[in-house]
Write a protein that holds these residues in place. Sequence first.
Motif: not given
Lengths: 348, 385
Positions: B219-225, B247-254, B296-301
């Motif tokens: 699957i070639a997509g980025s982020g939650t889509p 492209g999916v490597a962020n916490a929202d995808f999980l 540290a600036k924007y919240g853990a994880g």
Amino acid sequence: MNSVDPTIFLILLQDGIVNGAIYALLALSLVLVFAVTRVVLIPQGEFVAYGALTYATLGAGRVPGSVFLLCALGIAACGYGFWAERRTLDLSATLRLLGETILLPAAVLVLTLWLAPQRAGIAVEAFLALLIVAPMAPYLYRIAFQPMAEASVLVLLIAAVGVHLAMVGLGLVFFGPEGSRGDAFSGATYTLGALTVPGQALWIVGATLLIMAALALFFGLTLRGKALRATAVNRLGARLVGIPTAQSGRLAFALAGCIGALSGVLIAPLTTVYYDSGFLIGLKGFVAAIVGGLVSYPAALVAALAVGIGESFSSFYASAFKEVIVFGAIVPVLLARSLLAAPEAEEE
Amino acid sequence: MPRLPARLALAALVAIATIPAHAAEPIRVGVTVSQTGPAASLGIPQRNTVALLPTEISGREVKYILLDDASDTTKAVANTRKLIDEDKADVIIGSSVTPASLAMVDVVAEKQVPMISLGASSKIIDPPGGARVWVFKTPQNDSLMADAVADHMAKHGIKTVAFIGFNDAYGDGWLTEATRALEAKGIKLVDTERYARADTSVTGQTLKMMAAKPDAVLIAGSGTPAALPEKTLKERGYTGKIYQTHGVANADFLRVGGKDVEGTILPAGPVLVAAQLPDSNPIKPVALKYVHDYDAKYGAGSMATFGAHLYDADLLLQQAIPLALKKGEPGTPAFRSALRDALEGLHEVVLTQGVANMSPKDHNGFDQRARVMVTIQDGKWVLLH
């Protein structure tokens, strides 16, 4: 692979009907709003996205930013209401205005702040999402459209585009760039021969049928519904016989807001919704509404189902050209309509 | 006559006041990223990262001028012109996406200002030469990631693959690279499907892919889509392996994918699993510092790897600027051209996403150290060895 396997055919048909049901709801409210106010409600899709994302945010136990937008819109609508009706206001009208634009959002805000952290259950959250999103529509009508209710369709369309852009931008601020999913109303799945039907799909089709029936009864039997129809047929005539057309406009918007927000809550468990998803969903509803010439409910319904099913099948046979097929199909329809229709005046 | 000394004094005063300001001419870094529009999930962590960057490099003040291009090609070009003409930028960082970056190439070449793109496609820097001598990029090339995917597939006995990708530049780039990489490994691509980022259903595409009975789906997509095809595949009872892209490597995808994306395999930059890297890996401390500062600036994880690309661009500048300062003053063509030369000559610079070795032929400079294979276990990214 290209011969149509009956199972695949049925699954695609089912998928198409569920999508088509949502487009049908949107087409319905677009026709309703256009008939009564002559506004092409481009932001209709945003009510869907707001409804879905508000519901998903509540489901995560957080307070959605949209509730603050509701309050801000309420205050703006109140201010405008006082200014516009400053010569005719009496006590009861003042109280009604305050109740509609200040008391209601305040109550929703308190309710949200109280209920959001304690995960009150799916039914309560769905209802709360409706309460937060639906009233935005009549407030927007007061602020953006009522002041120029007599303007040309084109001017109203431009105002609608403006509202759409503002709502998409605010959606990004409230809900972030990534999408969300809501909890399903029913986790059950039913097996029907080779088909597996998720409970949520039944909810969508059921709710669509119910809303259509309710609207038909409302327009056919109630005084307010008849007033809306009268406004749709002839604004000036309706006014002459004492129907308050501004109120009809707000009512049409309120119905559209309700339907939009409800569609959003219904689709949130089935798919991921993004802050900018609304436009494309709304556009497909719009395609269906256009086929009915923005006036015919039955034609819009049939067209919405055709769009949903066409989309589903084209995504199977030629996924790279899906949108091309769906939106391309509107061209011959428009061509036929403009050739067959009797020449009319551009503007009334 | 008596008025002249007063004027002289004033002139002297003005001269004194302007001299130190002139001596400390700051370095101006123009940043245009996609904070709104379809690529906002890339642009927002990048914007957030700007606040973590040092405001001084080798004793010189660094000014960051941050603009939003709304994921729009025309706006990105307008921003680039504004940053160069009005803000006198010495270097441009951006844009977040490939199409916008491609359009900016000719502008920076015309103005002779070096640019570090955050777009993924290798088309931004390849083929080298021409206008592209001014253009560098920090994200790993698609080809590097596609090779990693094909490698992993071959090692695990996968013979047939179905592909579903975004109907845009990202999906196109991946389809080209994946076709090449899979062919090299003797793996057959049995079906290719496309879908749009905002689609609400991919049932049709999923059924068609499953009818082709592939060993694995890419699957070639980025982020939650990118979670939608995977969820639909699971719903329809697909049991083969599923590969995603970096492209999916962020916490929202999980968050959106939930239990349906368990076991997914994807290539990623090492920063995604910084804490799990072996201590011998030189990337580990650099990546960990970024993750720590961001969280540290924007919240853990909250860290997303997309922001790390911008951080890496600044790490490159921190190495190149001291060299360029020897050749010219910031704000002059000599400085900008020296900065370009310095960037091209960087050797073994450790970034959060890999180790860069620039050359006139390679303006990305990453090798195999810039990618790891990762899977999802219990809702977390886990490094595969």
